[in-house]
Write an enzyme that holds these catalytic residues in place. Sequence first.
Site, PDB file in Angstrom:
ATOM      1  N   SER A  10       0.815  -1.223   0.000  1.00 26.67           N
ATOM      2  CA  SER A  10       0.000   0.000   0.000  1.00 26.67           C
ATOM      3  C   SER A  10       0.846   1.270   0.000  1.00 26.67           C
ATOM      4  CB  SER A  10      -0.939   0.000   1.214  1.00 26.67           C
ATOM      5  OG  SER A  10      -0.170  -0.019   2.407  1.00 26.67           O
ATOM      6  N   GLY A  11       2.173   1.138   0.154  1.00 27.21           N
ATOM      7  CA  GLY A  11       3.025   2.328   0.206  1.00 27.21           C
ATOM      8  C   GLY A  11       3.444   2.795  -1.184  1.00 27.21           C
ATOM      9  N   TYR A  12       4.311   3.781  -1.209  1.00 31.65           N
ATOM     10  CA  TYR A  12       4.711   4.360  -2.508  1.00 31.65           C
ATOM     11  C   TYR A  12       5.565   3.413  -3.343  1.00 31.65           C
ATOM     12  CZ  TYR A  12       2.971   8.978  -1.147  1.00 31.65           C
ATOM     13  OH  TYR A  12       2.174  10.026  -0.781  1.00 31.65           O
ATOM     14  N   CYS A 150      17.983   4.929  -1.899  1.00 31.30           N
ATOM     15  CA  CYS A 150      17.826   5.821  -3.046  1.00 31.30           C
ATOM     16  C   CYS A 150      18.981   6.823  -3.136  1.00 31.30           C
ATOM     17  CB  CYS A 150      16.465   6.516  -2.985  1.00 31.30           C
ATOM     18  SG  CYS A 150      16.048   7.208  -1.372  1.00 31.30           S
ATOM     19  N   ASN A 319      13.728   8.501  -7.166  1.00 29.62           N
ATOM     20  CA  ASN A 319      13.926   7.717  -5.934  1.00 29.62           C
ATOM     21  C   ASN A 319      13.026   6.489  -5.886  1.00 29.62           C
ATOM     22  OD1 ASN A 319      12.146  10.170  -5.560  1.00 29.62           O
ATOM     23  ND2 ASN A 319      11.457   8.946  -3.821  1.00 29.62           N
TER      24      ASN A 319
END
Length: 352
Positions: A10-12, A150, A319
């Site tokens: 559910s995160g980026y 990143c 990133n």
Amino acid sequence: MKTVGIIGGSGYTGGELLRILINHPEVDIRAVTSREHAGEPIFKLHPQLRKLTDLKFIEPDVEKISSSCEFVFLALPHGASAPVAKRLLESGVRVIDLSADFRLKNKDDYPKWYGWEHPCPELLEVAVFGLPEFHREEIRNAKLVANPGCIATASILSVAPAIKAGMVDGNRVVLDAKIGSSGAGANVSEASHHPEHSNIVRAYKPVMHRHTAEIEQELSLKAGGEKVTVALTPHAVDMVRGIMVTGHSFLRREVTMQELWRAYRELYQNEPFVRIVRDQKGLHQLPDPKNVVGSNFCDVGFELDPHAKRLVTFGAIDNLLKGAAGQAVQNFNLMIGVDERTGIKFAGVRPI
Ligand SMILES: NC(=O)c1ccc[n+]([C@@H]2O[C@H](COP(=O)([O-])OP(=O)(O)OC[C@H]3O[C@@H](n4cnc5c(N)ncnc54)[C@H](OP(=O)(O)O)[C@@H]3O)[C@@H](O)[C@H]2O)c1
């Protein structure tokens, strides 16, 4: 086809993994987890994927996931990944971990940089640092890949050729990083609140940033084992995506532009996702995150400063892609033995 799961979907970075993997010709996605949104369609959290997939989030039940998936991407906060990875590996699942939990080889670096003892230090030897440009052969057979950070990816790739060629003093490599807000993940905080994040160039963690450890680890390998010391200061800037790392290193001897070109070409001319950007004319003479956002490219560039006997290096990435999900899929492609560009061979978005 390989069966694949994403824990922390559910995160980026989970969203970017999904965007890539739903179109990947070798992938059958069997599990995408969210504790909070289990049972809901994934497009509720990732609206860009509406009408592209019918997948729903499930609970992060490791036993169930390991019985249905050959590969699992872990897109969990650092500290949460290690115990999950251990259980998956015990069930024979191959793991690509996007967190920092397996990036450092020395277990003593975890208390120093992360503030906790590593719960399964024996796996640090098993893990392969997932930077394909420098660890491609080990990644192919890896059971556990530790996807790099990143800021670390842009830093290592932009400075490594000069370190490898012995051109600069490895005791004082200064890195100035600028990073967009998605680097902090989907959780909201005071720092991410719109009035507090707009129009900023805000230094954070100005010394002892955690990525320092993995940058030093990898650059020291390029220096033939000689310890490289990095002074890193990141800044949060008013972008959603993108990282720009400007490096300042000091020349050990006289270096010509031709030598620099040779050093960068030697490492990167055959790399599908590293582009050397150093033009003489026009607007795009050096790397700029604006030109890589939405892609898996890392643009690297350099300039000599004869006055200060300095080499200035530049590294730009998205990133969430070369810094996370794109690189994770590049690693996955190597692990399954297909062209490493599969599913991630797209240009950035322009204009943005
Ligand atoms: N953002 C970046 O640019 C970037 C770049 C490189 C690496 N990374 C690393 O990649 C990882 C993921 O980053 P992100 O930005 O995607 O983070 P994020 O947006 O905060 O997402 C984290 C995900 O993990 C889930 N989660 C959190 N704690 C959990 C637990 N204990 N058990 C199971 N699920 C849990 C959350 O879902 P639910 O709460 O819904 O379960 C969410 O899906 C982090 O380790 C981060 O440092 C991020």
